[in-house]
Design a protein around this motif. Structure first.
Motif, PDB file in Angstrom:
ATOM      1  N   LYS A  73       0.833  -1.204   0.000  1.00  9.53           N
ATOM      2  CA  LYS A  73       0.000   0.000   0.000  1.00  9.53           C
ATOM      3  C   LYS A  73       0.870   1.259   0.000  1.00  9.53           C
ATOM      4  N   ASP A  74       2.073   1.167   0.570  1.00 10.50           N
ATOM      5  CA  ASP A  74       2.977   2.313   0.562  1.00 10.50           C
ATOM      6  C   ASP A  74       3.341   2.724  -0.855  1.00 10.50           C
ATOM      7  N   LEU A  77       0.241   4.358  -2.540  1.00  9.42           N
ATOM      8  CA  LEU A  77       0.002   5.722  -2.051  1.00  9.42           C
ATOM      9  C   LEU A  77       1.031   6.695  -2.610  1.00  9.42           C
ATOM     10  N   TYR A  95       3.815  -0.354   8.929  1.00 10.34           N
ATOM     11  CA  TYR A  95       3.189   0.966   8.855  1.00 10.34           C
ATOM     12  C   TYR A  95       4.251   2.024   8.571  1.00 10.34           C
ATOM     13  N   PHE A 124       1.202  14.257   4.366  1.00 12.48           N
ATOM     14  CA  PHE A 124       1.014  14.154   5.812  1.00 12.48           C
ATOM     15  C   PHE A 124       1.227  15.503   6.491  1.00 12.48           C
ATOM     16  N   VAL A 175       0.240   5.763   8.482  1.00 15.77           N
ATOM     17  CA  VAL A 175      -0.731   4.887   7.821  1.00 15.77           C
ATOM     18  C   VAL A 175      -0.297   3.430   7.939  1.00 15.77           C
ATOM     19  N   GLU A 176      -1.281   2.556   8.123  1.00 17.24           N
ATOM     20  CA  GLU A 176      -1.029   1.113   8.142  1.00 17.24           C
ATOM     21  C   GLU A 176      -0.789   0.623   6.716  1.00 17.24           C
TER      22      GLU A 176
END
Length: 209
Positions: A73-74, A77, A95, A124, A175-176
């Motif tokens: 997911k990193d 994103l 995370y 962020f 974020v997870e």
């Protein structure tokens, strides 16, 4: 038309995904795990694997050389590729967090943040209303606060051991992260039934876990 090409990163994600696939009933060659080849066939399943660097997987899927991919997911994103996210595989969990030297404040005049995730870090701090200078690094991010290059780092945290060994502490969780199954939009239309069957087989295994 029923053949599938799947882009996968080597390393931890590949090992956990391979185990998931086998437990889900896919007939994959055992030597895939030990192979140095970059393209590996699984003829009994009509599947071809492209073994790539994690950051490259969404690129292959977006451009259609792979129908499906497995990406953290990193990475998704950070890159915002034109792919559909189909399924959370719940593997390679970790995370993204901010970290720095203990008991230190951000520089009020010119705060600097080192990271290999400039998009995630920028978003962020922007959401917090803080303007920072992003310093993009590709490795050994933990060095940045130690040598005075940056006030904070934004990086992946798994166990926190690397931070601890380098005298750093975690400040804020962002974020997870887990690995996701992604698909090329055109492939999803053209090979819809095949891909739906593939996803259903994985979902069935995930529900058992």
């Amino acid at each position: 038309m029923n053949d599938l090409t799947i882009a996968m990163p080597k390393g931890r994600i590949f090992e956990e995904a391979y185990e998931l696939f086998v437990e889900a009933g896919f007939d994959l060659p055992k030597e895939i795990n030990d192979s140095r080849k970059l393209i590996v066939e699984a003829p009994n399943e009509n599947i071809k694997f492209i073994l790539a660097k994690p950051m490259d997987v969404p690129v292959y899927v977006e451009h259609g050389v792979a129908d499906i991919g497995i990406a953290g997911k990193d990475v998704l994103l950070e890159q915002h590729r034109d792919v559909h996210e189909l399924l959370d595989l719940y593997i390679s969990k970790c995370y993204i967090a901010t970290a720095g030297l203990p008991n230190t404040q951000m520089n009020e005049i010119a705060p600097r943040v080192a990271t290999k995730y400039p998009t995630i870090a920028t978003n962020f701090y922007k959401e917090k209303g803080e303007q920072v200078e992003i310093i993009e690094l590709n490795g050994s991010i933990e060095l940045a606060p130690m040598i005075g290059l940056a006030d904070r780092i934004v990086d992946i945290v798994s166990t926190g051991q690397t931070l601890k060994e380098n005298g750093l502490v975690e400040y804020e969780k962002i974020v997870e992260i887990s690995s996701r199954l992604i698909v090329n939009p055109v492939s999803y239309r053209v090979k819809r039934e095949r891909i739906k069957e593939f996803v259903a087989q994985l979902k069935n295994e995930l529900h058992k876990r």
